[in-house]
Design a protein around this motif. Sequence first.
Motif, PDB file in Angstrom:
ATOM      1  N   SER A   1       0.830  -1.212   0.000  1.00 46.05           N
ATOM      2  CA  SER A   1       0.000   0.000   0.000  1.00 46.05           C
ATOM      3  C   SER A   1       0.860   1.255   0.000  1.00 46.05           C
ATOM      4  O   SER A   1       0.536   2.244  -0.680  1.00 46.05           O
ATOM      5  CB  SER A   1      -0.930  -0.006   1.205  1.00 46.05           C
ATOM      6  OG  SER A   1      -1.848  -1.066   1.124  1.00 46.05           O
TER       7      SER A   1
ATOM      8  N   GLU B   1       2.153   2.300  -3.505  1.00 41.88           N
ATOM      9  CA  GLU B   1       1.214   3.026  -4.369  1.00 41.88           C
ATOM     10  C   GLU B   1       1.107   4.488  -3.946  1.00 41.88           C
ATOM     11  O   GLU B   1       1.074   5.385  -4.796  1.00 41.88           O
ATOM     12  CB  GLU B   1      -0.167   2.360  -4.321  1.00 41.88           C
ATOM     13  CG  GLU B   1      -1.128   2.953  -5.336  1.00 41.88           C
ATOM     14  CD  GLU B   1      -2.499   2.311  -5.287  1.00 41.88           C
ATOM     15  OE1 GLU B   1      -3.273   2.502  -6.235  1.00 41.88           O
ATOM     16  OE2 GLU B   1      -2.810   1.636  -4.286  1.00 41.88           O
TER      17      GLU B   1
ATOM     18  N   THR C   1     -10.390  -1.468  -2.594  1.00 40.22           N
ATOM     19  CA  THR C   1     -10.070  -1.043  -1.228  1.00 40.22           C
ATOM     20  C   THR C   1      -9.928  -2.237  -0.294  1.00 40.22           C
ATOM     21  O   THR C   1      -8.966  -2.340   0.493  1.00 40.22           O
ATOM     22  CB  THR C   1     -11.155  -0.094  -0.699  1.00 40.22           C
ATOM     23  OG1 THR C   1     -11.224   1.058  -1.543  1.00 40.22           O
ATOM     24  CG2 THR C   1     -10.840   0.352   0.720  1.00 40.22           C
TER      25      THR C   1
ATOM     26  N   LYS D   1      -6.613  -4.227  -0.997  1.00 43.65           N
ATOM     27  CA  LYS D   1      -5.402  -3.608  -0.442  1.00 43.65           C
ATOM     28  C   LYS D   1      -5.302  -3.856   1.062  1.00 43.65           C
ATOM     29  O   LYS D   1      -4.230  -4.164   1.586  1.00 43.65           O
ATOM     30  CB  LYS D   1      -5.426  -2.102  -0.723  1.00 43.65           C
ATOM     31  CG  LYS D   1      -5.223  -1.726  -2.182  1.00 43.65           C
ATOM     32  CD  LYS D   1      -5.291  -0.224  -2.339  1.00 43.65           C
ATOM     33  CE  LYS D   1      -5.129   0.199  -3.786  1.00 43.65           C
ATOM     34  NZ  LYS D   1      -5.258   1.664  -3.933  1.00 43.65           N
ATOM     35  N   LYS D   2      -6.413  -3.705   1.754  1.00 45.20           N
ATOM     36  CA  LYS D   2      -6.408  -3.912   3.209  1.00 45.20           C
ATOM     37  C   LYS D   2      -6.084  -5.366   3.551  1.00 45.20           C
ATOM     38  O   LYS D   2      -5.353  -5.638   4.508  1.00 45.20           O
ATOM     39  CB  LYS D   2      -7.764  -3.513   3.789  1.00 45.20           C
ATOM     40  CG  LYS D   2      -8.032  -2.007   3.764  1.00 45.20           C
ATOM     41  CD  LYS D   2      -9.385  -1.681   4.372  1.00 45.20           C
ATOM     42  CE  LYS D   2      -9.633  -0.170   4.395  1.00 45.20           C
ATOM     43  NZ  LYS D   2     -10.971   0.161   4.950  1.00 45.20           N
TER      44      LYS D   2
ATOM     45  N   ALA E   1      -2.335  -5.970   3.015  1.00 46.93           N
ATOM     46  CA  ALA E   1      -1.548  -5.305   4.046  1.00 46.93           C
ATOM     47  C   ALA E   1      -1.648  -6.056   5.370  1.00 46.93           C
ATOM     48  O   ALA E   1      -0.645  -6.259   6.064  1.00 46.93           O
ATOM     49  CB  ALA E   1      -2.026  -3.869   4.218  1.00 46.93           C
TER      50      ALA E   1
END
Length: 445
Positions: free
Chosen positions: A18, A21, A146, A149-150, A153
């Motif tokens: 993340s 980016e 979204t 990505k979470k 991570a």
Amino acid sequence: MESARIVGALARYTGDFSLAEDLAQEAIAEALVSWAVDGVPAEPTGWLLTTGRRRAIDAFRRRGARDERYALLARDLDEATPGPDALFDADAIDDDVLALMFVSCHPLLSKEAQIALTLRLVGGLTTAEIANAFLVPVATIQARITRAKKTLAAARVPFAVPEPDERHVRLGSVLQVVYLIFTEGSSATSGEDWMRTDVADEARRLARSLVALSPQPEVFGLLALLELTAARFPARLDADGRAILLDDQDRQLWDRSAIHRGRAALVQASSPRGLGYYGLQASIAECHAVASSVAETDWPRIVLLYEALGRLAPSPVIELNRAVAVAMATGPKAALQLIDAISARGELAGTHLLRTVRGELLTRLGRTTEARAEWMRAAELCSNAAERAVIEQKLGALPAPNRLEFRETERECPGCESRGLGGDVADHPECGNRTDNIRDGCRAE
């Protein structure tokens, strides 16, 4: 154009997907200010990468992370103004893009999220373009990206091309992503341009890298499809950038070397179980590539290939393409029945694709009133300016309105029961009725 390579390189340097980016976006924001004053550097990508790495160091400093990772980053970076030493290492970044694709297609993510995330990061497509590719609302794609990505991570997914025994789990999603990137490049869903050849060429490059990394039949099938389709690119635009449809293309301009590469890859695409999803599409593209004209194309074979493809991976888009092939092989009437079946199910209702094909078939059948309505609706739904211009050209080529048209779909003439005449009818000699007196069989445009 280089966003995927920059994000991939920064992900490798920082180990934080993340953060990479965010750093890339910050570097681009800084470039918008700096380049307007100092001019565009000789190596723009190298400048952006160096700036992104500096931002990474700043981020670690702010976090107080003076650990070995920070020391390694600082050791390799000259903190002076970027100069000739900031040259862009294309080979290293190529590996980073491939790694970025496999990370985006991690098994922790749903298949829909894998594809959406990779199209966004690697393909550089907007959420609206991805939504068009999926035929879903933009908000749905935004939520998928979204969440993806979470998830990555939280799981601390390492940034690297997986080992061979892990690749097959993600390979299918990676192939689909490359395919969708190429599709967007060959027929842009929005904007002013008919094609985005830079996007399509990147997809071809990735497909070649995948063949070297994993030389499996379906990977060769994808490469064959992309090469054979891209071979037509030189003939798809005129000197003014306007679209040229397949019927009117100068086949002498087709890229024969790409056709040769595609056919060679297609030979490698067959497995003991036959051709796969991409191999079947490549075979369809080969039928076009080897034909001297539209009329000489083996349309019956293309129909059979689409039937096989539809059994392997049912899709309304595949059915739509099969209907087009049926129209070329046996005529528009049989094809229209297939199109109406798709329409009755409500599939593809939100796109211009169905309307465009139906408008073409109705035009060929002489049912100009209905054709005009379909072309007009297709123009409204089409978000690409170049493609919309083609639709409007088709619409303008229809006969002028305010004439009388006998419609095959209406009931027969009450005087002579004639029907199926098509086109414009002045009178019915069998019963003496004129078109303006035949209420059930004739309709004014």
